[in-house]
Design an enzyme around this catalytic site. Sequence first.
Site, PDB file in Angstrom:
ATOM      1  N   ASN A  96       0.829  -1.209   0.000  1.00  0.00           N
ATOM      2  CA  ASN A  96       0.000   0.000   0.000  1.00  0.00           C
ATOM      3  C   ASN A  96       0.866   1.263   0.000  1.00  0.00           C
ATOM      4  O   ASN A  96       1.085   1.876  -1.037  1.00  0.00           O
ATOM      5  CB  ASN A  96      -0.951  -0.002   1.191  1.00  0.00           C
ATOM      6  N   ASP A  97       1.373   1.651   1.142  1.00  0.00           N
ATOM      7  CA  ASP A  97       2.107   2.915   1.250  1.00  0.00           C
ATOM      8  C   ASP A  97       3.338   2.958   0.360  1.00  0.00           C
ATOM      9  O   ASP A  97       3.687   4.019  -0.170  1.00  0.00           O
ATOM     10  CB  ASP A  97       2.527   3.161   2.693  1.00  0.00           C
ATOM     11  N   VAL A  98       4.010   1.825   0.172  1.00  0.00           N
ATOM     12  CA  VAL A  98       5.275   1.823  -0.560  1.00  0.00           C
ATOM     13  C   VAL A  98       5.097   2.022  -2.056  1.00  0.00           C
ATOM     14  O   VAL A  98       6.075   2.182  -2.790  1.00  0.00           O
ATOM     15  CB  VAL A  98       6.053   0.516  -0.298  1.00  0.00           C
ATOM     16  N   VAL A  99       3.837   2.032  -2.541  1.00  0.00           N
ATOM     17  CA  VAL A  99       3.571   2.275  -3.969  1.00  0.00           C
ATOM     18  C   VAL A  99       2.598   3.433  -4.158  1.00  0.00           C
ATOM     19  O   VAL A  99       2.084   3.647  -5.251  1.00  0.00           O
ATOM     20  CB  VAL A  99       3.012   1.002  -4.654  1.00  0.00           C
TER      21      VAL A  99
ATOM     22  N   SER B 147      -1.660   1.681   7.391  1.00  0.00           N
ATOM     23  CA  SER B 147      -1.461   3.036   7.907  1.00  0.00           C
ATOM     24  C   SER B 147      -2.720   3.878   7.849  1.00  0.00           C
ATOM     25  O   SER B 147      -2.787   4.942   8.447  1.00  0.00           O
ATOM     26  CB  SER B 147      -0.365   3.731   7.106  1.00  0.00           C
TER      27      SER B 147
END
Length: 465
Positions: free
Chosen positions: A391-394, A432
Site C-alpha cells: 500500500n504505502d510503498v507504492v 497506515s
Amino acid sequence: MGFWGFLVNASYFVAAVLFIYGLKQMGSPRTARNGIKVAGAGMLVATLFTFFHPAIHGNAWHYILMIVAIAIGGSAAWVSGKRVQMTAMPQMVALYNGMGGGAAAAIALIEMYSHEAFSAGFGLIIMAVVGALIGGVSFAGSLIAWAKLEGKLTKSFRIPGQQFATLALAALIVIFGWAIVASDFSAPVLVTLFFFMSLAFGVLLTIPIGGADMPVVISMYNAFTGLAVAFEGYVIDNPAMIIAGMVVGAAGSLLTYLMAKGMNRSLTNVLFAGFGVDDGAQAEGPEGEMKSVEAFDAAASMAYADSLIIVPGYGLAVAQAQHKLWEFVQALQKEHGVDVKFAIHPVAGRMPGHMNVLLAEAGVPYDLIYDLEEINPEFPSADAALVIGANDVVNPAAKEDKGSPIYGMPILNVGAAREVYVIKRGKGTGFSGVANHLFFGENTRMVFGDAKQVCADLTSGLKQI
C-alpha cells in the site's frame, strides 16, 4: 588467569570472529542463511565454554541452573520457530528482542541488588544503571510492539499531554539513576523503582506509535537490546557479551537509520509524530473509481508482456500466497518468455527484510529480487507491474500530495509502468490508513480477492491462452 580462564577467553574470541563473519554474510540474501548458521555456531561455542568459566567451575548448582535455563529456552525457541507462520515472524522478532533486553536488565538488577556493581568502580556502576534502563525500555517496548502486531492491541493510544508525560518520566529516571550511582550499598528501593520506571517509559514511548512505523520500532529496540547486553558485559567482565552486544547494537542502529531513511523521516518523527495511528477514522481517497478486472484477463495481459515487475507486500504474507505466486511466475517465464523481476521496498512488510524472507521461502532466486534504487528506473519501460498486498510503498501520494502523512517518503514508481494490476481483498486502506492514489490511476486495474486464490487463478488463466 589460569588455564580455564585462558580457554574461556580464547573461545570468546573465536565466537566473536564467528559473530562478525556471520553478520557480514547476513548482509546479502545469497549468503544470509549461511551467515545465520555461522553466527549460531559462534553462540554455541560461547555458551558451551562458559561452563568452564573459573567463576562457576566446579559449582554444581550453577551447572544445574544453566542446563535448566538452556533446556527451557532452547525447547521453547525450537518449537515456536518450527511452528511460526511467516505472517507472525515480525511478532516473534519483537518478542525475542524484548527477551534479550529483559535478560540484560535482569543481569544489571542482580549486580546492583548483590552490591557487586557498587564495588566494581564508579564507571561500572553507571554502565549497570544505563544497561538496566535500556534493557527495561527494550523489554517493555518490544512487548507492546508484539501486542500491536499480534492484534492484542488494535489501537494506538495517546494520553493527554503524552509528550510532556514522557519527558517528565525521563527526567525522573535520570534523577533516580543518578541517586543509585551516588548511593552506597543500601539502594534496593531506588533500584526497584528505577527498573519499573524504565518499564513504564518503554510502554509510554511505544504505545502511541502506529502500526505503519513498527518496522523502524522493532529495529530500534533490536539496537537497544544489543547496547544493553554490551553494557552488562562490561559490568560482569564478559567479553562475549561485550562483543555480541556491540555487534547487535551497531547493526541495529544502522538498520534503524536506513529504515527511517527509507521512509524519509527522522527517528524522532517516528517516535513522536504518531503517523499510522488508528483512531477509527477512514482516510478519504481521491476522486474517481477503482476499475476491476478478472484474473483471466490480467493473466492474458501479463502473458503477452515482455517485462513484468512484481511488488510484494504484507498482504502476500497474510494470504500465504508466495508459493502460488512463484508458480505463476515460473509459468510466465517458461511458457511465455516474460522477463520477471521482484521489487522490494526497504519498509515493506512488518519488519526489515520481511519480503525477502517470504520470497526466499517460496524458492524465488535472489537474482530476481531488486531493491528500490535498483528497480525504480525500470518501471517506465516495464510493460506491466503487479502489486500484491502493498500500500504505502507504492502510493503516488508520497510524491504528489503535500498534505499526505507519507509525503516525501521514497516509493516504488509502479504507476510509471504501462499497465498496473493490483491484487487486493477489498477497497479499504492499508495498515497506515492512508488512501492509495495508485488504485485510481488510469492504467491501474484491480483484481479483487484473496491473493492465494487469485494467484492460482492467474496460473489457471495462463493455461487457457
